[in-house]
Design a protein around this motif. Structure first.
Motif, PDB file in Angstrom:
ATOM      1  N   ASP A 159       0.842  -1.202   0.000  1.00  0.00           N
ATOM      2  CA  ASP A 159       0.000   0.000   0.000  1.00  0.00           C
ATOM      3  C   ASP A 159       0.873   1.246   0.000  1.00  0.00           C
ATOM      4  O   ASP A 159       0.618   2.211  -0.734  1.00  0.00           O
ATOM      5  N   ILE A 160       1.942   1.194   0.825  1.00  0.00           N
ATOM      6  CA  ILE A 160       2.816   2.358   0.956  1.00  0.00           C
ATOM      7  C   ILE A 160       3.593   2.598  -0.337  1.00  0.00           C
ATOM      8  O   ILE A 160       3.662   3.725  -0.836  1.00  0.00           O
ATOM      9  N   LEU A 161       4.114   1.529  -0.906  1.00  0.00           N
ATOM     10  CA  LEU A 161       4.884   1.664  -2.152  1.00  0.00           C
ATOM     11  C   LEU A 161       3.999   2.223  -3.270  1.00  0.00           C
ATOM     12  O   LEU A 161       4.408   3.101  -4.033  1.00  0.00           O
ATOM     13  N   ARG A 162       2.767   1.717  -3.325  1.00  0.00           N
ATOM     14  CA  ARG A 162       1.849   2.189  -4.371  1.00  0.00           C
ATOM     15  C   ARG A 162       1.557   3.676  -4.174  1.00  0.00           C
ATOM     16  O   ARG A 162       1.509   4.461  -5.120  1.00  0.00           O
ATOM     17  N   ALA A 163       1.375   4.051  -2.896  1.00  0.00           N
ATOM     18  CA  ALA A 163       1.063   5.445  -2.596  1.00  0.00           C
ATOM     19  C   ALA A 163       2.194   6.368  -3.051  1.00  0.00           C
ATOM     20  O   ALA A 163       1.950   7.421  -3.638  1.00  0.00           O
ATOM     21  N   VAL A 164       3.420   5.958  -2.789  1.00  0.00           N
ATOM     22  CA  VAL A 164       4.550   6.817  -3.158  1.00  0.00           C
ATOM     23  C   VAL A 164       4.725   6.837  -4.672  1.00  0.00           C
ATOM     24  O   VAL A 164       4.961   7.879  -5.282  1.00  0.00           O
ATOM     25  N   TRP A 165       4.561   5.698  -5.299  1.00  0.00           N
ATOM     26  CA  TRP A 165       4.803   5.599  -6.742  1.00  0.00           C
ATOM     27  C   TRP A 165       3.757   6.390  -7.534  1.00  0.00           C
ATOM     28  O   TRP A 165       4.087   7.219  -8.373  1.00  0.00           O
ATOM     29  N   TYR A 166       2.464   6.107  -7.239  1.00  0.00           N
ATOM     30  CA  TYR A 166       1.417   6.712  -8.075  1.00  0.00           C
ATOM     31  C   TYR A 166       0.844   8.005  -7.494  1.00  0.00           C
ATOM     32  O   TYR A 166       0.212   8.776  -8.200  1.00  0.00           O
ATOM     33  N   GLY A 167       1.020   8.215  -6.211  1.00  0.00           N
ATOM     34  CA  GLY A 167       0.413   9.396  -5.586  1.00  0.00           C
ATOM     35  C   GLY A 167      -1.097   9.289  -5.512  1.00  0.00           C
ATOM     36  O   GLY A 167      -1.701   8.276  -5.874  1.00  0.00           O
ATOM     37  N   PHE A 168      -1.728  10.360  -5.035  1.00  0.00           N
ATOM     38  CA  PHE A 168      -3.199  10.388  -4.975  1.00  0.00           C
ATOM     39  C   PHE A 168      -3.686  11.744  -5.417  1.00  0.00           C
ATOM     40  O   PHE A 168      -3.128  12.774  -5.058  1.00  0.00           O
ATOM     41  N   ASN A 169      -4.728  11.717  -6.220  1.00  0.00           N
ATOM     42  CA  ASN A 169      -5.326  12.988  -6.617  1.00  0.00           C
ATOM     43  C   ASN A 169      -6.829  12.925  -6.339  1.00  0.00           C
ATOM     44  O   ASN A 169      -7.627  13.530  -7.006  1.00  0.00           O
ATOM     45  N   THR A 170      -7.156  12.102  -5.365  1.00  0.00           N
ATOM     46  CA  THR A 170      -8.573  11.783  -5.178  1.00  0.00           C
ATOM     47  C   THR A 170      -9.143  12.315  -3.882  1.00  0.00           C
ATOM     48  O   THR A 170     -10.328  12.186  -3.635  1.00  0.00           O
ATOM     49  N   SER A 171      -8.272  12.914  -3.047  1.00  0.00           N
ATOM     50  CA  SER A 171      -8.787  13.324  -1.734  1.00  0.00           C
ATOM     51  C   SER A 171      -9.530  14.634  -1.869  1.00  0.00           C
ATOM     52  O   SER A 171      -8.921  15.685  -2.014  1.00  0.00           O
ATOM     53  N   ASN A 172     -10.839  14.550  -1.846  1.00  0.00           N
ATOM     54  CA  ASN A 172     -11.622  15.750  -2.080  1.00  0.00           C
ATOM     55  C   ASN A 172     -12.837  15.784  -1.166  1.00  0.00           C
ATOM     56  O   ASN A 172     -13.774  15.034  -1.327  1.00  0.00           O
ATOM     57  N   MET A 173     -12.771  16.661  -0.186  1.00  0.00           N
ATOM     58  CA  MET A 173     -13.915  16.860   0.698  1.00  0.00           C
ATOM     59  C   MET A 173     -14.674  18.082   0.185  1.00  0.00           C
ATOM     60  O   MET A 173     -14.111  19.170   0.105  1.00  0.00           O
ATOM     61  N   PRO A 174     -15.959  17.918  -0.221  1.00  0.00           N
ATOM     62  CA  PRO A 174     -16.680  19.061  -0.796  1.00  0.00           C
ATOM     63  C   PRO A 174     -17.039  20.122   0.257  1.00  0.00           C
ATOM     64  O   PRO A 174     -17.143  19.820   1.443  1.00  0.00           O
ATOM     65  N   ALA A 175     -17.225  21.355  -0.204  1.00  0.00           N
ATOM     66  CA  ALA A 175     -17.607  22.443   0.694  1.00  0.00           C
ATOM     67  C   ALA A 175     -19.111  22.389   0.973  1.00  0.00           C
ATOM     68  O   ALA A 175     -19.903  22.086   0.091  1.00  0.00           O
ATOM     69  N   HIS A 176     -19.489  22.655   2.228  1.00  0.00           N
ATOM     70  CA  HIS A 176     -20.899  22.557   2.605  1.00  0.00           C
ATOM     71  C   HIS A 176     -21.491  23.881   3.062  1.00  0.00           C
ATOM     72  O   HIS A 176     -22.562  23.913   3.630  1.00  0.00           O
ATOM     73  N   LYS A 177     -20.772  24.963   2.765  1.00  0.00           N
ATOM     74  CA  LYS A 177     -21.218  26.260   3.266  1.00  0.00           C
ATOM     75  C   LYS A 177     -22.629  26.603   2.783  1.00  0.00           C
ATOM     76  O   LYS A 177     -23.514  26.926   3.574  1.00  0.00           O
ATOM     77  N   GLU A 178     -22.837  26.485   1.459  1.00  0.00           N
ATOM     78  CA  GLU A 178     -24.127  26.882   0.892  1.00  0.00           C
ATOM     79  C   GLU A 178     -25.207  25.852   1.182  1.00  0.00           C
ATOM     80  O   GLU A 178     -26.383  26.155   1.231  1.00  0.00           O
ATOM     81  N   LEU A 179     -24.767  24.610   1.349  1.00  0.00           N
ATOM     82  CA  LEU A 179     -25.733  23.518   1.528  1.00  0.00           C
ATOM     83  C   LEU A 179     -26.331  23.541   2.923  1.00  0.00           C
ATOM     84  O   LEU A 179     -27.531  23.342   3.107  1.00  0.00           O
ATOM     85  N   LEU A 180     -25.503  23.760   3.934  1.00  0.00           N
ATOM     86  CA  LEU A 180     -25.974  23.594   5.308  1.00  0.00           C
ATOM     87  C   LEU A 180     -26.279  24.906   6.017  1.00  0.00           C
ATOM     88  O   LEU A 180     -27.139  24.935   6.883  1.00  0.00           O
ATOM     89  N   ARG A 181     -25.571  25.976   5.656  1.00  0.00           N
ATOM     90  CA  ARG A 181     -25.749  27.278   6.294  1.00  0.00           C
ATOM     91  C   ARG A 181     -25.329  27.251   7.766  1.00  0.00           C
ATOM     92  O   ARG A 181     -25.116  26.209   8.365  1.00  0.00           O
ATOM     93  N   GLU A 182     -25.318  28.471   8.301  1.00  0.00           N
ATOM     94  CA  GLU A 182     -24.760  28.748   9.617  1.00  0.00           C
ATOM     95  C   GLU A 182     -25.187  27.790  10.749  1.00  0.00           C
ATOM     96  O   GLU A 182     -24.367  27.147  11.390  1.00  0.00           O
ATOM     97  N   HIS A 183     -26.514  27.676  10.961  1.00  0.00           N
ATOM     98  CA  HIS A 183     -27.002  26.940  12.130  1.00  0.00           C
ATOM     99  C   HIS A 183     -26.610  25.467  12.084  1.00  0.00           C
ATOM    100  O   HIS A 183     -26.140  24.883  13.051  1.00  0.00           O
ATOM    101  N   LYS A 184     -26.825  24.864  10.918  1.00  0.00           N
ATOM    102  CA  LYS A 184     -26.556  23.428  10.803  1.00  0.00           C
ATOM    103  C   LYS A 184     -25.058  23.151  10.831  1.00  0.00           C
ATOM    104  O   LYS A 184     -24.627  22.131  11.380  1.00  0.00           O
ATOM    105  N   LEU A 185     -24.260  24.064  10.230  1.00  0.00           N
ATOM    106  CA  LEU A 185     -22.804  23.891  10.271  1.00  0.00           C
ATOM    107  C   LEU A 185     -22.317  23.847  11.715  1.00  0.00           C
ATOM    108  O   LEU A 185     -21.471  23.037  12.081  1.00  0.00           O
ATOM    109  N   HIS A 186     -22.903  24.720  12.527  1.00  0.00           N
ATOM    110  CA  HIS A 186     -22.491  24.803  13.925  1.00  0.00           C
ATOM    111  C   HIS A 186     -22.797  23.497  14.670  1.00  0.00           C
ATOM    112  O   HIS A 186     -21.940  22.933  15.371  1.00  0.00           O
ATOM    113  N   LEU A 187     -24.031  22.994  14.469  1.00  0.00           N
ATOM    114  CA  LEU A 187     -24.423  21.748  15.143  1.00  0.00           C
ATOM    115  C   LEU A 187     -23.601  20.569  14.637  1.00  0.00           C
ATOM    116  O   LEU A 187     -23.212  19.684  15.401  1.00  0.00           O
TER     117      LEU A 187
END
Lengths: 476, 206
Positions: free
Chosen positions: B165-193
């Motif tokens: 797993d480690i060798l593969r990670a170093v060799w090929y790298g990753f371009n898949t780590s993507n956490m989407p933004a939720h600012k518009e989706l959840l808004r202030e109150h829900k983001l806080h909770l």
């Protein structure tokens, strides 16, 4: 005026009913007597109960409240949840059987004495009698041209009808929306912009107006036509009748041949029966039939003709009961079989179903748990040589007390329960609890097994539920 | 006018339900069962599909219930991750370093995380790591919150901790780590909770 109101003893002929023709108005004559009193005294408590129950407060909420937004049905000290829906189905089945039994035994007493259609129709008729006078006066008034008197009488009648209808409608909606909020919400007020505004929810306003309008129409205008042409129960009652079913019958042997006579005259010498052909029985009939034509589908067994005939018999000094509640068998053979196999079967079935129902309601566990296995991008999770599955528990505390619950699991493999949030739920509340279950990869020798969750209240071990869900692992 | 007043009523109802929690900081909300109950529902609807209902993550998706954070585990850092999303990137090193060097780096990473390794190769790898990897993963290999570079010393792995797993990670790298933004989706109150709920997942209650 109905064409048959003065029907004579004519040979049975085929009657054509055109369902698209508007019926003539039925003018009923006011009558009081034994059966009318029975109805009054059974209906008064029922109507009072109907009107007053929504006002009664229990546990800080109306004693009966079908809370649709919260999906909880509160009936006195019981609260039913959507999970209890099966009970409603059984309640309806039991009620249907009770109706069959009562009908087989006593005919259409439901129709005649307790059906809201009849009770409200008769209530509206009383108002009509109060405002417009008895039958003949009503007919006369309708033939008259418009006058102040007519406008006043008709206006008062419709006002009172609408008032009763409104009370009925508001009360009905009061079973779904707390009635105090509903009534105060129906009063218009000026909001902060100076606009006239109404606090009640538009849906509540709609249904209040709907039930007001429907009560007014049904009890004021449609009346017997609902029974004759709309009500399904009226249509299948005939299969529940047998020869020993009690129903309103005209004693043909005693009554015929009918004819007018003077009080005290020796009518037997003239070959006349006890029926004086006064037509009172027809004039009081709310469904506009002649009971002397025999048992017929429109008859709702209300007993008004019995009261009318008994009154005339008393005047004539003849014995009562020319028209009476009796059975076909009794009229023909003079005896009645009260104990019948059909009736016994009905009674046994009802007794069994009711006891099972009461037992189920009484022993109902006030706790429910639904388990949803995670449907993520992967079937399972591998972590540090352990296979993990994730579940979401939806726990409902259906009790009237707050509880803290403890969760345990078991299965064919040495499963371990991961850390999860504490399960403490207020009375009537619900909680979502995600948990993970793991087992050592080496110990798991199958790709598909089951894991059983036990949830138990920490203060009362009779409150417990058990649910099973699949556990998936890597292919072997 | 009727519609406007209905919308106002809905707003009032929403405010009545949520406003109480806005006044409380995340550190207090983790002791508030009602707030967490609302939080778990928001999490189930928005986060559970990737992170799992229990927040335990999976291959390539971080575990939110442990103390190992890619971008930091303070309430502010968690809030930032949810609100604006995150995008991590591990470049592919295979063509740059070649297989020998990558094997050496692999052995060194195994050593960093306390696993079985080849000591000679790992010694070679140490220098290569300092040249090529430490810019993001840090001199000691403990990672960097600013870049979301994982800590390589704690034996908690986003893409697997086996040698391959480690060798593969170093060799090929990753371009898949993507956490989407939720600012518009959840808004202030829900983001806080939601922040409070995620914070509670790894919180030490004792």
């Amino acid at each position: 005026m109905s064409s048959k109101n003065n029907s004579q003893a004519e040979p049975e002929s085929i009657r054509y009913v055109n369902l698209y023709e508007s019926e003539g108005k039925v003018y009923t004559r006011k009558i009081s007597g034994f059966y009318q009193s029975i109805r009054r005294y059974t209906c008064l408590p029922l109507i009072l109960g109907y009107v007053l129950l929504p006002w009664l407060i229990m546990d800080g909420r109306p004693s009966i409240l079908f809370d649709l937004p919260a999906r909880k049905f509160h009936i006195l000290w019981l609260t039913f949840w959507p999970q209890d829906f099966m009970l409603l189905a059984w309640l309806l089945i039991i009620s249907a059987f009770a109706l069959f039994t009562v009908t087989a035994m006593l005919g259409r007493v439901w129709c005649g004495f307790t059906c809201p259609q009849t009770v409200w129709s008769l209530m509206f008729m009383s108002v009509e009698h109060m405002c417009e006078g008895d039958r003949n006066k009503q007919i006369k008034l309708d033939k008259q041209g418009w006058s102040t008197n007519k406008v006043l009488r008709k206006g008062t009648k419709h006002f009172l009808w609408l008032l009763i209808a409104f009370i009925t409608g508001v009360t009905f909606v009061g079973y779904f929306v707390p009635i105090r909020d509903l009534l105060s919400g129906l009063l218009p007020y000026r909001d902060e912009f100076g606009m006239l505004s109404i606090g009640a929810h538009p849906v509540a306003i709609f249904w209040t107006l709907f039930f007001t309008g429907m009560t007014y129409l049904n009890a004021g205008w449609l009346r017997e036509q609902v029974c004759k042409y709309m009500c399904p129960y009226a249509r299948f009652q005939s299969v529940m009748y047998d020869k020993d079913t009690l129903a309103v019958h005209y004693d043909v042997a005693r009554g015929e041949s009918r004819g007018a006579r003077k009080i005290g005259s020796d009518y037997k010498a003239k070959n006349l029966g006890d029926c004086t052909d006064c037509s009172w029985c027809v004039q009081v009939c709310p469904v506009d039939i002649d009971i002397r034509d025999g048992l017929q589908y429109s008859c709702i067994n209300c007993g008004l003709c019995v009261d009318a005939c008994n009154m005339v018999m008393d005047k004539m000094d003849y014995p009562r009961g020319l028209v009476r509640f009796t059975s076909e068998d009794q009229l023909e053979n003079g005896k009645m079989n009260f104990v019948r196999i059909r009736l016994l079967v009905y009674l046994v079935v009802i007794a069994l179903m009711s006891s099972a129902f009461i037992y189920t309601v009484y022993t109902r566990t006030p706790l429910s748990m639904d388990i949803i296995r995670d449907r993520g991008t992967r079937l399972y999770r591998l972590r540090n040589d352990r296979v993990q599955n994730v579940y979401t528990l939806k726990v409902y505390n259906m009790d009237r007390d707050d509880h803290i619950y403890s969760l345990k699991i078991s299965g064919d493999y040495p499963f371990a329960l991961g850390k999860h949030r504490p399960i403490q739920i207020k009375a009537g509340g619900a909680s979502t609890v995600p948990v993970n279950v793991s087992v050592s990869k080496n110990k798991l020798d199958t790709e598909n097994t089951d894991v059983t969750f036990y949830l138990e209240s920490t203060d009362n071990d009779t409150i417990a539920v058990e649910r099973t869900s699949p556990f998936l692992g890597p292919k072997k | 006018m009727k519609c406007a007043s209905l919308a106002q009523k809905a707003q009032a109802k929403f405010a009545e339900t949520y406003d109480v929690y806005m006044k409380l900081p995340v550190e207090e909300l983790v002791y508030n069962p009602q707030a967490l109950e609302m939080g778990v529902r928001i999490f189930s609807n928005n986060c559970a599909l990737c992170h799992g209902s229990d927040g335990g993550g999976n291959v390539g998706i971080p575990d939110l219930s442990d103390k190992d954070w890619l971008y930091g585990g303070s309430p502010e850092q968690i809030r930032h991750s949810i609100e604006h999303g995150r995008s991590g990137n591990m470049p592919p090193w295979g063509d740059i370093l070649g297989s020998d060097n990558i094997s050496a780096i692999g052995e060194y990473v195994l050593k960093l995380s306390g696993q079985k390794h080849d000591a000679t190769l790992a010694a070679n790898g140490e220098g290569l790591f300092a040249q090529n990897c430490s810019a993001c993963h840090g001199e000691t290999g403990e990672g960097m919150y600013v870049l979301g570079a994982p800590n390589l010393t704690d034996d908690i792995w986003l893409h697997g901790g086996e040698k391959n797993d480690i060798l593969r990670a170093v060799w090929y790298g990753f371009n898949t780590s993507n956490m989407p933004a939720h600012k518009e989706l959840l808004r202030e109150h829900k983001l806080h909770l939601l922040t409070a709920y995620v914070y509670s997942l790894s919180y030490d209650y004792e």
